[in-house]
Design a protein around this motif. Structure first.
Motif, PDB file in Angstrom:
ATOM      1  N   THR A 292       8.027  14.664 -44.741  1.00 36.14           N
ATOM      2  CA  THR A 292       8.774  13.461 -44.376  1.00 36.14           C
ATOM      3  C   THR A 292      10.106  13.400 -45.118  1.00 36.14           C
ATOM      4  N   ALA A 293      10.086  13.741 -46.396  1.00 35.19           N
ATOM      5  CA  ALA A 293      11.321  13.711 -47.188  1.00 35.19           C
ATOM      6  C   ALA A 293      12.352  14.686 -46.636  1.00 35.19           C
ATOM      7  N   ILE A 294      11.920  15.853 -46.216  1.00 34.39           N
ATOM      8  CA  ILE A 294      12.851  16.839 -45.653  1.00 34.39           C
ATOM      9  C   ILE A 294      13.438  16.314 -44.346  1.00 34.39           C
ATOM     10  N   GLU A 295      12.606  15.705 -43.520  1.00 37.37           N
ATOM     11  CA  GLU A 295      13.084  15.175 -42.245  1.00 37.37           C
ATOM     12  C   GLU A 295      14.050  14.016 -42.456  1.00 37.37           C
ATOM     13  N   LEU A 296      13.809  13.211 -43.476  1.00 37.14           N
ATOM     14  CA  LEU A 296      14.689  12.072 -43.732  1.00 37.14           C
ATOM     15  C   LEU A 296      16.062  12.501 -44.226  1.00 37.14           C
ATOM     16  N   ALA A 297      16.185  13.780 -44.628  1.00 38.35           N
ATOM     17  CA  ALA A 297      17.494  14.282 -45.054  1.00 38.35           C
ATOM     18  C   ALA A 297      18.489  14.278 -43.900  1.00 38.35           C
ATOM     19  N   GLY A 298      17.959  14.213 -42.664  1.00 32.51           N
ATOM     20  CA  GLY A 298      18.836  14.011 -41.519  1.00 32.51           C
ATOM     21  C   GLY A 298      19.367  15.254 -40.846  1.00 32.51           C
ATOM     22  N   ASP A 299      18.872  16.455 -41.239  1.00 31.35           N
ATOM     23  CA  ASP A 299      19.418  17.648 -40.609  1.00 31.35           C
ATOM     24  C   ASP A 299      18.585  18.118 -39.418  1.00 31.35           C
ATOM     25  N   ALA A 300      17.517  17.366 -39.085  1.00 34.69           N
ATOM     26  CA  ALA A 300      16.707  17.625 -37.889  1.00 34.69           C
ATOM     27  C   ALA A 300      16.075  19.009 -37.899  1.00 34.69           C
TER      28      ALA A 300
END
Length: 947
Positions: free
Chosen positions: A228-236
């Motif tokens: 989830t944290a990686i996805e929230l970084a916003g790079d899709a």
């Protein structure tokens, strides 16, 4: 570093790739194309091993069919523009091959290093090449004992194309270590860049520590929070593409179809699955965990499964694991069962051949039928009674024909040997002396222990009726060390307080609430002969740690699961243990703890031997055992007929299962596991590295190059102190002084000490930092031993072959230093510097500027002659490497082709993979080119008088 498309960068780690071009930036990663070699690399932008390819005024550049000397450099939109001689080139227009060496420029401009640093650079190049060529590269610095059966499995497994294996050694023989060794070798060779390890949740941390501490492999633990944290970084991005080496809980993927799809889509080179016997499958249905592994295994070239469950305790489950590795071959359960029964018949014949016993007529007919068409083996069968050596050759022929021997290894404790005896020291105390409160406390403790995880409970052992027994035991053996393992962290803390109150013994604790550094410190205190005599551990102490310097194990409580008990005992009961293992346990009659001890002692005999059927017995009797133990403690019935009946049933089942396992043993499989790598080249290479004191001296001198001081603290053990370090590039020392060792036994006993060899990340990082920089690549030496009016140019070229890392071309041609020396008549000379002159030159002040004009005249033609000579040497080295590759790979192809004729388990894909590898290497080797790395101008004493 600021990246823009079109910029040119050079790989510090792989300078032979030439100039790379930034193609695109995606979130936190960049794509760089090295067109010269046809290699596309993906890097994390914050940690890319890249340096900007910036050419200065006065240097030559080429591109678009023209070459010129740079007169002016401008920057527009983050791109460099070079101008000179009426020409202009944007950096993206530069040829992929440019003269990147600054050695000759440094020499001619007088920017020189001490002459001894030139020699050290050459030594570093040679040692790096030797390390990469060695069969032990990737394992030399691993914290492993040189156990023959483990090294055989690693040597055979890593050689498979692709690696698809089932590791099924008996409990305690080191399947995790075997898998780690294979993984480390594949990563070091470049055959694996992305690996996924799937585990039951309780093993995630254990594997993380094992891979880091034993094999210097830094894996990342994945769970829903991290994804989830990686996805929230916003790079899709797919979160599983964020790291190359990943460990995760299999249940996490099985319970989350979206994450499972992402894991499959991320693509991997190798999949490792531990506790594979938990993957449930029948011809009618499969568990979610099995389905996830099946999908991943179908999409991943390499697969390693680990299981300790014998085949005989579940043919269907065993077939299910084999079909994950080779679904084309293992596609029909009934056919597999029939084939396995046939191998059991051969297994009895193999046992007779191995024991030198005579075969009866029926066995000879069976063997002849199996060897039909193999005239050489049939001839051996005819001469079996006359030639004792024929039996061994026939065994080899049978092993070659064994089906599952190609995908499965199973070593047995009885065959491997080297294990100590287990000596139970059980103390029964009179339960009639307990108060009702004490009885209730013992029962509550038991009920908490059998929960997963243990239920919360407040422990106070200061007045516990078992404490006097514990203190007395420790006092009886004042010179011995004791390991005490109990169920939870809360117990550790309560026991520590109680023992400190009642005894002055030195003790340490080890539990999950401590940081990894604190755990290491306490474990080291326990390992120290003058340190703690008692180490109190929670269950985490039974995972992955080696405490075999002790031989007393205290079981303050006894786990319900036999596998967990075996893990505890396995901290001391290891190959190489020199003493019998004394297992100390105490229980009050009539308590639940006494019931467990009786079940293990009378039902499984698990305190004297390692039961192969512990898991199966736990499945059958575990729930009834827990219920009976609690009821027994409540009712206080003695004798307890129901308990006696349960123990008798367990004993009968254990004896039946043991007979089944023994009768159904596949001796051919066991022989295949022990005979295939009889040359043991890996073990011999590791043993040679252990005895190489020159490497130890070199590594210490390597760190000295960066201002890292060292102080010996014990035999072959040092502290590296980076207080005066001259660079920030050595990340392994960023936290301050680091204690290290060069001694394998010390590293095994003290797991906080890295075992340094030339392939350890700390050493590799220091080597790369040295060789990527300019240090030692230009030097000036006045050699008093040379005849008058002698001038020499000493040049070192690095012969580099550009190829896919997965080919493992370093086995045959690593980045190889080529040293060439020419004189002013452009003749190649033999030359060895005078050590006395080297030492004097380090302190000799020479005004080099007065000679620059002269050097500018004579060095270029000498350097040109050096390059020509280096190319001639390169041709010979390339030819030798090509011949070695042809011999090695050709022998492997011939061996597999011969096996395929008699063994259907040898897949055509294996042979095709080796043939493709041989062809690709044969194509890549002739493209190897020497690159100038370092130069040294050498002259006689009278040269200094020139004006």
């Amino acid at each position: 570093m600021h990246f823009s498309p079109g910029q040119r960068w050079i790989s510090n780690a792989e300078p032979e790739l030439g100039l790379g071009t930034v193609l695109r930036i995606e979130g936190r990663s960049i794509q760089v194309l090295f067109a010269k070699s046809g290699v596309l690399r993906h890097y994390a932008a914050h940690a890319a091993p890249l340096v900007r390819a910036e050419f200065r005024v006065g240097q030559k550049v080429s591109g678009k069919g023209e070459s010129f000397t740079v007169e002016r450099v401008e920057t527009h939109q983050n791109l460099l523009h070079y101008h000179g001689g009426g020409h202009s080139l944007v950096e993206g227009e530069l040829d992929d091959v440019q003269s990147l060496s600054q050695a000759d420029e440094r020499l001619l401009s007088g920017r020189l290093d001490r002459p001894d640093r030139f020699d050290f650079r050459l030594e570093a190049l040679n040692r790096r090449a030797g390390a990469r060529r060695g069969v032990d590269f990737g394992l030399a610095a691993a914290r492993i004992a040189l156990v023959p059966h483990q090294l055989r499995v690693a040597q055979i497994g890593a050689s498979r194309r692709p690696v698809r294996l089932l590791l099924a050694d008996e409990v305690g023989l080191g399947k995790t270590i075997e898998a780690g060794m294979i993984l480390a070798q594949l990563i070091a060779s470049g055959r694996v860049e992305r690996a996924l390890v799937l585990l039951p949740e309780p093993l995630v941390y254990q594997w993380f520590v094992e891979l880091l501490r034993r094999f210097n492999l830094q894996f990342s633990i994945y769970d829903e929070e991290r994804c989830t944290a990686i996805e929230l970084a916003g790079d899709a991005r797919n979160p599983f593409e964020d790291e190359q080496l990943v460990i995760t809980d299999l249940a996490f993927l099985a319970g989350n179809p979206r994450r499972a799809e992402q894991a499959v889509a991320a693509g991997w080179d190798l999949l490792v699955v531990d506790e594979a016997h938990h993957l449930a499958w029948t011809p009618q249905a499969a568990s979610p965990e099995y389905a996830v592994v099946e999908t991943l295994a179908a999409a991943t070239p390499g697969v390693i499964l680990l299981t300790a469950t014998p085949e005989q305790l579940g043919r269907t489950g065993h077939f299910a694991r084999l079909r994950l590795l080779d679904p084309a071959r293992y596609h029909d359960l009934e056919r597999y069962v029939a084939e396995a029964d046939g191998y059991l018949a051969l297994s009895r014949i193999a046992a007779k051949l191995g024991d030198g016993a005579a075969l009866d007529a029926a066995e000879r007919r069976e063997l002849a039928a199996r060897l039909a068409g193999d005239d050489a083996s049939l001839a051996l069968l005819d001469r079996l009674d006359q030639e004792p050596a024929a039996a061994s050759a026939l065994l080899d022929a049978l092993i070659d024909r064994h089906g599952t021997g190609r995908v499965m290894f199973r070593n047995r404790r009885a065959v491997v040997g080297g294990f100590p005896k287990r000596v139970p020291r059980l103390q029964l105390l009179d339960g009639a002396t307990l108060s009702e409160d004490q009885r209730q406390r013992l029962l509550t403790e038991f009920l908490s222990d059998i929960q997963q995880p243990p239920s919360p409970h407040d422990y106070d052992y200061t007045a516990d009726p078992r404490l006097p027994w514990l203190v007395e035991l420790l006092e009886k053996h004042p010179r011995d060390k004791f390991l005490l393992i109990c169920r939870s962290q809360a117990k550790v803390l309560a026991l520590e307080e109680a023992v400190r109150t009642r005894s002055g013994i030195n003790l340490a604790r080890f539990h999950e609430g401590l940081s990894i550094v604190h755990r290491d410190r306490n474990a080291a205190y326990f390992a120290d002969p003058e340190g703690a005599r008692l180490l109190i551990c929670s269950e985490i102490g039974s995972e992955g740690r080696n405490f075999q310097f002790a031989h007393h194990l205290i079981l303050w409580d006894v786990p319900l699961d036999p596998d967990l008990l075996e893990q505890r005992i396995g901290r001391l009961d290891r190959i190489g243990q020199r003493n019998d293992i004394e297992l100390h346990a105490v229980a009050f009659t009539g308590s639940a703890q006494h019931v467990l001890l009786r079940w293990y002692e009378e039902g499984l005999d698990a305190l004297r031997q390692s039961p192969a059927d512990g898991r199966e017995l736990y499945k059958r009797f575990g729930p009834d055992l827990a219920e009976r133990a609690a009821t027994h403690a409540l009712e206080g019935t003695d004798p307890d007929q129901e308990l006696d009946s349960l123990i008798a049933q367990t004993r009968a089942a254990h004896e039946e299962l043991s007979r089944l396992v023994h009768a159904g043993r596949d001796r051919l499989l066991e022989l295949a596991s022990s005979r295939e790598a009889r040359e043991e080249t890996l073990r011999e290479a590791l043993a040679a590295a252990d005895a190489d004191l020159d490497t130890e001296d070199f590594i210490l001198r390597l760190f000295e190059q960066f201002g890292i001081e060292h102080e010996e603290t014990g035999p072959r053990t040092w502290v590296l102190d980076p207080e005066y370090v001259s660079t920030e590039g050595l990340s392994g020392l960023k936290d301050g002084p680091q204690q290290i060792t060069f001694d394998r036994a010390t590293a095994l006993a003290r797991e906080e000490l890295p075992l340094l060899r030339n392939d350890h990340p700390l050493v590799v990082g220091a080597l790369d930092l040295l060789l990527e920089g300019e240090q030692g690549n230009a030097a000036f030496l006045v050699d008093d031993a040379l005849p008058p009016r002698t001038v020499l140019l000493e040049a070192v070229y690095v012969l580099e072959c550009i190829a896919q890392r997965s080919l493992g071309i370093d086995r045959f041609l690593p980045p190889l230093p080529l040293r060439v020396v020419v004189d002013t008549k452009l003749q190649v000379r033999e030359y060895k510097p005078n050590p006395v002159s080297l030492k004097k030159s380090a302190d000799r002040a020479v005004d080099f500027n007065r000679y620059r004009k002269f050097l500018a005249q004579i060095v270029p033609p000498m350097l040109e002659r050096c390059e020509t000579a280096a190319r001639d040497v390169a041709v010979r080295e390339i030819a030798a490497a090509a011949a070695s590759a042809q011999t090695t790979l050709g022998a492997g192809i011939a061996r597999l082709s011969a096996l395929r004729a008699v063994n259907p388990a040898v897949r055509a894909e294996e042979i095709e993979a080796l043939e493709s590898e041989r062809a690709a290497i044969a194509e890549a080797l002739p493209r190897a080119r020497p690159r100038l790395d370092a130069v040294r101008f050498v002259c006689s004493q009278d040269f200094l008088s020139l004006r």
